[in-house]
Structure formats: C-alpha cells, structure tokens
Design an enzyme around this catalytic site. Structure first.
Site, PDB file in Angstrom:
ATOM      1  N   LYS A  69       0.911  -1.223  -0.061  1.00  0.00           N
ATOM      2  CA  LYS A  69      -0.114   0.029  -0.040  1.00  0.00           C
ATOM      3  C   LYS A  69       0.766   1.376   0.231  1.00  0.00           C
ATOM      4  O   LYS A  69       2.121   1.326   0.638  1.00  0.00           O
ATOM      5  CB  LYS A  69      -0.900   0.242   1.171  1.00  0.00           C
ATOM      6  CG  LYS A  69      -0.485   0.028   2.551  1.00  0.00           C
ATOM      7  CD  LYS A  69      -0.263   1.782   3.039  1.00  0.00           C
ATOM      8  CE  LYS A  69       0.822   1.768   4.303  1.00  0.00           C
ATOM      9  NZ  LYS A  69       1.317   2.906   4.584  1.00  0.00           N
ATOM     10  N   ASP A 121      -3.156  -1.405   9.032  1.00  0.00           N
ATOM     11  CA  ASP A 121      -3.077  -1.527   7.560  1.00  0.00           C
ATOM     12  C   ASP A 121      -3.657  -2.558   6.925  1.00  0.00           C
ATOM     13  O   ASP A 121      -4.036  -2.965   5.694  1.00  0.00           O
ATOM     14  CB  ASP A 121      -1.746  -1.294   7.049  1.00  0.00           C
ATOM     15  CG  ASP A 121      -1.141   0.063   7.342  1.00  0.00           C
ATOM     16  OD1 ASP A 121      -1.742   0.977   7.393  1.00  0.00           O
ATOM     17  OD2 ASP A 121       0.084   0.096   7.412  1.00  0.00           O
TER      18      ASP A 121
HETATM   19  O1  C5P Z   1      -1.241  -0.880  13.671  1.00  0.00           O
HETATM   20  P1  C5P Z   1       0.130  -0.990  13.551  1.00  0.00           P
HETATM   21  O2  C5P Z   1       0.576  -2.383  14.224  1.00  0.00           O
HETATM   22  O3  C5P Z   1       0.619  -1.301  12.122  1.00  0.00           O
HETATM   23  O4  C5P Z   1       1.055  -0.014  14.333  1.00  0.00           O
HETATM   24  C1  C5P Z   1       2.488   0.082  14.444  1.00  0.00           C
HETATM   25  C2  C5P Z   1       2.564   1.074  15.438  1.00  0.00           C
HETATM   26  O5  C5P Z   1       2.712   2.405  14.672  1.00  0.00           O
HETATM   27  C3  C5P Z   1       1.843   1.437  16.637  1.00  0.00           C
HETATM   28  O6  C5P Z   1       2.112   0.402  17.749  1.00  0.00           O
HETATM   29  C4  C5P Z   1       1.814   2.994  16.792  1.00  0.00           C
HETATM   30  O7  C5P Z   1       2.842   3.154  17.645  1.00  0.00           O
HETATM   31  C5  C5P Z   1       2.089   3.480  15.504  1.00  0.00           C
HETATM   32  N1  C5P Z   1       0.763   3.845  14.772  1.00  0.00           N
HETATM   33  C6  C5P Z   1       0.290   5.190  15.225  1.00  0.00           C
HETATM   34  N2  C5P Z   1      -1.178   5.550  14.952  1.00  0.00           N
HETATM   35  C7  C5P Z   1      -1.685   4.821  13.845  1.00  0.00           C
HETATM   36  C8  C5P Z   1      -1.008   3.579  13.409  1.00  0.00           C
HETATM   37  C9  C5P Z   1       0.116   3.200  13.769  1.00  0.00           C
HETATM   38  O8  C5P Z   1       0.713   5.721  16.380  1.00  0.00           O
HETATM   39  N3  C5P Z   1      -2.890   5.368  13.196  1.00  0.00           N
END
Ligand code: C5P
Length: 310
Positions: free
Chosen positions: A12, A144
């Site tokens: 993406k 994602d």
């Molecule tokens: O959801 P995902 O595991 O991909 O997110 C990884 C990290 O990225 C989260 O632990 C957070 O620190 C950051 N993040 C965030 N806000 C989001 C998505 C991700 O702060 N909307």
C-alpha cells in the site's frame, strides 16, 4: 499429499496521510487515502504437523523479519484458527513467504503478509469466513491489514483500520525507490509527535480536492495533492531521503513523497514510459528501484503463475 494454497497481497501507499491527535491507546487518529500498487508478497500455506516459516526476499532484505510469534502472518494463522473453532493441533501450517514489498519500508509489507495468510488459511481449512469477519480479524492484527484485503483506492479513518472504497477512475504509474535499511513505524510516529509538540492538532481530514482528482483520474492534479504528515519526521531521521525526493523531482517526477513512515520513496510519473525512464535514471545510484501501477486489487488467492510485478 499435503494441500497448499497461495495468496497474494499488495503493497500500500498513502496518497494522503493526515495524522491527527494521539489517542489514549497510543495510536494516532488518521485520515488517509490508501492505494494498493502492483508489488505483491506471496504467501503459501501447506498443511503440516508443525508451524514453520520460510522467507525468501525477491530483491528485498528479509533478515529483519521476525519468524516467531511476533510475525504478523503467523499471528493471522493463530487468530483465524481460533476464530474458526479449530483444534490447535489441526491448524499447523508450513508457511512460505516470497517478499517483494520492502521490509519496514512504509508500504505495509507485514500487513500484506497477514492479509494473504488470512485468505490462504481460510481457503486451506475450508472455513468460508464471511468477508466482514475477515475484515474484523484483519483490524485486530494491525491498522493497515484491512486495507490490504480490500485493495484499490480507499479512505482510511480511525487508526487506519476503518476502510471504505473511494471512486478512482485513474490508472497511475509509480516509481518506487527502496533505500536500504528500514524505519520503525512507532519511532517515526514519535518523531512526528516531537515535531508537533506545542502545535494544536487539528482533526485530520481527507481533502475534497483529492477525491475530485481521483474521480477524474487526473494524474497531474493528483501529483500536486500528495500529502504525507509523517514525511518531515522520516526525513528528519534519514536526511538522505530529502535528497532522493529532490533528485526524483529534478529528473522529471510529477510528484514525490515518502511512502507512509518510510524510508521507501515514491515518484509519480505521467505514464508507463515516463516511469521506465525515471526508474532507469534513479536506479543509476545503485538503489533498488521498481515501476508499479495502481490501483491494484486487494489480497486474493493465486490461481495461475505468479509474477508479483507488472
Ligand atoms: O497498527 P500497527 O501495528 O501497524 O501500528 C504500528 C505502530 O505504529 C503502533 O504501535 C503505533 O506506534 C504506530 N501507529 C500510530 N497510529 C496509527 C497507526 C500506527 O501511532 N494510526
């Protein structure tokens, strides 16, 4: 003979990545427009007596991918098995991942693998999990992952996991440059928070002008509307990305941006030929550089020979 199922999931990019305030759960509110592009990871699952993971990098370095239960694709297997009410001893798979999406590159490679693993295991085990339930499981795995299932061009809200398709009548050519080494997504968000300290965060919103440009399929207008609120943080952590973006613009890219939390950089070209020319020029510096088109479909079961790139 053991049965195998292969699924593909796309990388993406974010055409608009608007980052709002920090939520109590540690995530940021997002207003984003995702686009899936034609770079795919390929996940094959085979029934087995023990769960294993083999990774092959197709022009990407896979050394930093965890192969234990921190791996999002392995977590997807466990989550789906539990959701489907399977006996844990009946739900082992040997998993093979062929990675083309850069690791820790800002293109949701780990999320693509999780989306592909959900689909492949659902098919392998004959669960026929309804689409809405797969989307809910995907959201639990990562922000994602639902988009990697959906594909196309889509708006993302919440922490990015609430997705809905956006009308997009265009076909876009991207040049994707992959500087070595990854960037940690949490570290980039933290750097963003430091840059924003003292600034009142407005609610992130998706601009109507961008939705209009996509509806019209207008590449030149899209180029002027690309926004990534994490770009300054990513460039702060890896200053050479600023030079790379400037070089791509000087070489004729219509638009240039860091992809998500970086360090992958994206260059929008006017058409396929311009993308090929830009790729050749940018590749002179020795970086892996690829051409990809978007929007591409979301995760799907592979039925024929797999190439993974256009
Ligand atoms: O959801 P995902 O595991 O991909 O997110 C990884 C990290 O990225 C989260 O632990 C957070 O620190 C950051 N993040 C965030 N806000 C989001 C998505 C991700 O702060 N909307």
């Amino acid at each position: 003979m053991s049965r195998s199922v292969t699924a593909l999931a796309p990388a993406k990019i974010n055409l608009h990545l608007g980052v709002g305030g920090l939520r109590p759960d540690g995530f940021h509110t997002l207003a984003t427009v995702y686009q899936a592009i034609s770079v795919y990871d390929e996940v094959t699952v085979t029934s087995s007596s023990a769960t294993t993971l083999d990774l092959v990098g197709m022009d990407v370095d896979v050394n930093d991918v965890p192969t234990d239960d921190r791996n999002l694709a392995l977590r997807a297997v466990t989550l789906l098995a539990r959701h489907g009410g399977l006996d844990p001893s009946d739900s082992h798979v040997a998993m093979d991942i062929r990675k083309r999406v850069p690791v820790a590159g800002g293109m949701a490679g780990g999320s693509a693998d999780a989306a592909a693993a959900l689909l492949a295991c659902d098919e392998l085990w004959g669960l026929h999990t309804p689409r809405e339930e797969l989307m809910e499981l995907a959201a639990r795995l990562g922000s994602d992952v639902p988009f990697c299932l959906l594909g196309g061009t889509a708006a993302g809200t919440g922490r990015g996991e609430v997705v809905s398709p956006v009308e997009d009548n265009g076909s876009y050519w991207w040049v994707v440059a992959m500087p070595g080494g990854g960037l940690s997504t949490p570290e980039v968000y933290q750097a963003h928070d430091r840059l924003q300290a003292g600034v009142t965060t407005a609610d992130a919103a998706i601009p109507e002008t961008l939705l209009d440009a996509l509806r019209a399929g207008d590449t030149a207008r899209l180029a002027g509307l690309l926004v990534n609120d994490l770009q300054a943080a990513a460039v702060g952590l890896r200053p050479e990305l600023g030079d790379l973006l400037a070089r791509g613009r000087a070489l004729g890219a219509l638009g240039a941006m860091v992809s998500g939390s970086g360090p992958t950089c994206l260059f929008l070209a006017g058409d396929e030929d311009e993308a090929a020319t830009l790729r050749a020029r940018l590749g002179d510096a020795g970086l892996p550089v690829h051409v990809a088109s978007g929007p591409a479909p979301g995760a799907r079961i592979a039925t024929g020979p797999v190439t993974g790139r256009p």
